[in-house]
Design an enzyme around this catalytic site. Sequence first.
Site, PDB file in Angstrom:
ATOM      1  N   LEU A  59       0.825  -1.216   0.000  1.00 40.66           N
ATOM      2  CA  LEU A  59       0.000   0.000   0.000  1.00 40.66           C
ATOM      3  C   LEU A  59       0.858   1.266   0.000  1.00 40.66           C
ATOM      4  CD1 LEU A  59      -2.665  -1.224   2.565  1.00 40.66           C
ATOM      5  CD2 LEU A  59      -3.141  -0.579   0.185  1.00 40.66           C
ATOM      6  N   PHE A  81      -6.390  -2.305   8.584  1.00 36.67           N
ATOM      7  CA  PHE A  81      -5.518  -2.933   9.590  1.00 36.67           C
ATOM      8  C   PHE A  81      -4.040  -2.799   9.208  1.00 36.67           C
ATOM      9  CE2 PHE A  81      -8.584  -5.028  12.202  1.00 36.67           C
ATOM     10  CZ  PHE A  81      -9.630  -5.426  11.381  1.00 36.67           C
ATOM     11  N   SER A 125      -5.325   2.079  18.933  1.00 33.46           N
ATOM     12  CA  SER A 125      -4.798   1.296  20.044  1.00 33.46           C
ATOM     13  C   SER A 125      -4.865   2.083  21.339  1.00 33.46           C
ATOM     14  CB  SER A 125      -3.340   0.921  19.747  1.00 33.46           C
ATOM     15  OG  SER A 125      -2.711   0.425  20.910  1.00 33.46           O
ATOM     16  N   TYR A 150       5.606   3.895  17.136  1.00 29.30           N
ATOM     17  CA  TYR A 150       4.405   3.098  16.835  1.00 29.30           C
ATOM     18  C   TYR A 150       3.180   3.783  17.435  1.00 29.30           C
ATOM     19  CZ  TYR A 150       0.679  -0.221  17.673  1.00 29.30           C
ATOM     20  OH  TYR A 150      -0.566  -0.813  17.759  1.00 29.30           O
ATOM     21  N   LYS A 154      -0.303   5.893  15.717  1.00 25.98           N
ATOM     22  CA  LYS A 154      -1.732   5.695  16.014  1.00 25.98           C
ATOM     23  C   LYS A 154      -2.377   7.036  16.382  1.00 25.98           C
ATOM     24  CE  LYS A 154      -1.924   1.340  15.166  1.00 25.98           C
ATOM     25  NZ  LYS A 154      -2.585   0.907  13.913  1.00 25.98           N
ATOM     26  N   ASN A 200       4.721 -10.100  22.130  1.00 26.08           N
ATOM     27  CA  ASN A 200       3.574 -10.001  23.035  1.00 26.08           C
ATOM     28  C   ASN A 200       3.542 -11.173  24.021  1.00 26.08           C
ATOM     29  OD1 ASN A 200       1.908  -8.613  20.280  1.00 26.08           O
ATOM     30  ND2 ASN A 200       2.200  -7.500  22.181  1.00 26.08           N
TER      31      ASN A 200
HETATM   32  C1  WQD Z   1       1.783  -7.168  28.036  1.00 27.08           C
HETATM   33  C2  WQD Z   1       2.382  -7.301  29.423  1.00 27.08           C
HETATM   34  C3  WQD Z   1       4.710  -6.786  29.540  1.00 27.08           C
HETATM   35  C4  WQD Z   1       6.076 -10.110  27.054  1.00 27.08           C
HETATM   36  C5  WQD Z   1       1.329  -4.006  22.976  1.00 27.08           C
HETATM   37  C6  WQD Z   1       1.190  -2.795  22.125  1.00 27.08           C
HETATM   38  C7  WQD Z   1      -0.264  -2.374  22.073  1.00 27.08           C
HETATM   39  C8  WQD Z   1      -1.090  -3.506  21.557  1.00 27.08           C
HETATM   40  C9  WQD Z   1      -0.893  -4.741  22.435  1.00 27.08           C
HETATM   41  C10 WQD Z   1      -1.521  -3.385  19.186  1.00 27.08           C
HETATM   42  C11 WQD Z   1       3.339  -6.182  29.764  1.00 27.08           C
HETATM   43  C12 WQD Z   1       4.469  -8.250  29.865  1.00 27.08           C
HETATM   44  C13 WQD Z   1       5.271  -9.220  27.750  1.00 27.08           C
HETATM   45  C14 WQD Z   1       6.977 -10.940  27.769  1.00 27.08           C
HETATM   46  C15 WQD Z   1       6.222  -9.962  29.828  1.00 27.08           C
HETATM   47  N1  WQD Z   1      -0.747  -3.785  20.207  1.00 27.08           N
HETATM   48  N2  WQD Z   1       5.344  -9.167  29.109  1.00 27.08           N
HETATM   49  N3  WQD Z   1       7.013 -10.837  29.131  1.00 27.08           N
HETATM   50  O1  WQD Z   1       3.065  -3.941  25.606  1.00 27.08           O
HETATM   51  O2  WQD Z   1       0.752  -4.103  26.674  1.00 27.08           O
HETATM   52  O3  WQD Z   1       0.917  -3.709  24.263  1.00 27.08           O
HETATM   53  O4  WQD Z   1       0.518  -5.036  22.445  1.00 27.08           O
HETATM   54  O5  WQD Z   1      -2.606  -2.898  19.206  1.00 27.08           O
HETATM   55  O6  WQD Z   1      -0.374  -1.270  21.210  1.00 27.08           O
HETATM   56  O7  WQD Z   1       1.939  -1.764  22.689  1.00 27.08           O
HETATM   57  O8  WQD Z   1       1.577  -5.941  25.184  1.00 27.08           O
HETATM   58  O9  WQD Z   1       1.924  -8.364  25.258  1.00 27.08           O
HETATM   59  O10 WQD Z   1       3.945  -6.862  24.905  1.00 27.08           O
HETATM   60  O11 WQD Z   1       2.866  -6.945  27.133  1.00 27.08           O
HETATM   61  O12 WQD Z   1       6.281  -9.887  31.061  1.00 27.08           O
HETATM   62  O13 WQD Z   1       7.734 -11.764  27.200  1.00 27.08           O
HETATM   63  O14 WQD Z   1       3.143  -8.510  29.466  1.00 27.08           O
HETATM   64  O15 WQD Z   1       5.694  -6.250  30.426  1.00 27.08           O
HETATM   65  O16 WQD Z   1       3.212  -5.900  31.137  1.00 27.08           O
HETATM   66  P1  WQD Z   1       1.650  -4.371  25.533  1.00 27.08           P
HETATM   67  P2  WQD Z   1       2.621  -7.088  25.556  1.00 27.08           P
END
Ligand code: WQD
Length: 340
Positions: A59, A81, A125, A150, A154, A200
């Site tokens: 795109l 998306f 987000s 990022y 948004k 994630n």
């Molecule tokens: C969640 C919690 C980490 C990995 C991101 C984006 C957000 C959305 C969702 C798109 C946190 C903890 C994580 C690991 C951990 N994306 N963690 N060990 O950062 O809340 O959000 O994804 O829409 O925009 O920013 O998601 O899953 O990375 O973390 O302890 O190996 O899990 O510290 O507290 P986050 P996440």
Amino acid sequence: MKILVTGGLGFIGSHTVVELQNEGLEVVIIDDCSNSSETVLEGIKAITGKMPQFEKFDLKEKALVEDFFKRHQDIQGVIHFAASKAVGESVSNPLRYYENNIGTLVYILKELVKKNRAQFIFSSSCTVYGQADKMPITEDAPIKPAESPYGNTKQMGEEILADTCKVTPGLQAISLRYFNPMGAHPSAKIGELPIGVPQNLVPFITQTGIGIREQLSVFGNDYPTSDGTCIRDYIYVVDLAKAHVLALQRLLKARNTDNYEVFNVGTGTGSTVLEVIQSFEKVSGVKLNYKIVPRRPGDITKAYADTTKANTILGWKAQYSLDEAMKSAWDWEQVIRAKG
Ligand code: WQD
């Protein structure tokens, strides 16, 4: 009625395509497959019996976007998306994020403003809130300076949309602010397909549970929360997909009260990292190998949604629990690993 879904082979996009088809809507997907696979098309067809139209191109190629809309004059509804979404990567490669996430949005909107009427759903987000002062977070919570490029894309995307809608009465748009999407379709025919080491939490948990990852690192247990670990609002991807259909239908049926609206999409409940781990252990029967390590830079302490607006205006409410969503994630992990 033909609906364009950009990034429709991705995690949330593919689940939304399924729900759109379930509602009898005809779907065209554009995806460059930079972070997804064409095999997802088979999964969608296996669920709904309908193969969506699919065009593979980038795109960021403005001429290709213009050509697409010339060939599909009947498209007026778009769910967008397609974007890069790795927070850490955006810090090390900001221009890639601004070009991909902002450039593509502008090219698509430039095509839609040529039409008398168009409906547009933007994938936003909860990141736009940063660390909100009050929980649960409402849509009118202050938008704080973004903590990453990022998150900035948004915030900028929402501003671009608001400014464009202000001067384009025919453009009707909704931004959906996702909290933390997780899980997989109950059929286990589509789900999250992280490329490389998952950033994630949930895919890292299920990959640890199945033995692909040695151990989960829990990023900090010294936060001011019940058990010291961060709180997030984990929303089941099928619930999230259904929110997109309801938002699009709100615009198609002209039920919107403003030509630009914003909705939080979450469960309204916060869960700590340790509670998510406990959920996994409960639904899988597998003891998870994890260790507490120092905090991850940029993480906020807590974020969970006030979902009143989506519940009362959109007529949408999350139906699935954390455990049900986690079970779907675990089932999916086992299916994709069995496929090898
Ligand atoms: C969640 C919690 C980490 C990995 C991101 C984006 C957000 C959305 C969702 C798109 C946190 C903890 C994580 C690991 C951990 N994306 N963690 N060990 O950062 O809340 O959000 O994804 O829409 O925009 O920013 O998601 O899953 O990375 O973390 O302890 O190996 O899990 O510290 O507290 P986050 P996440």
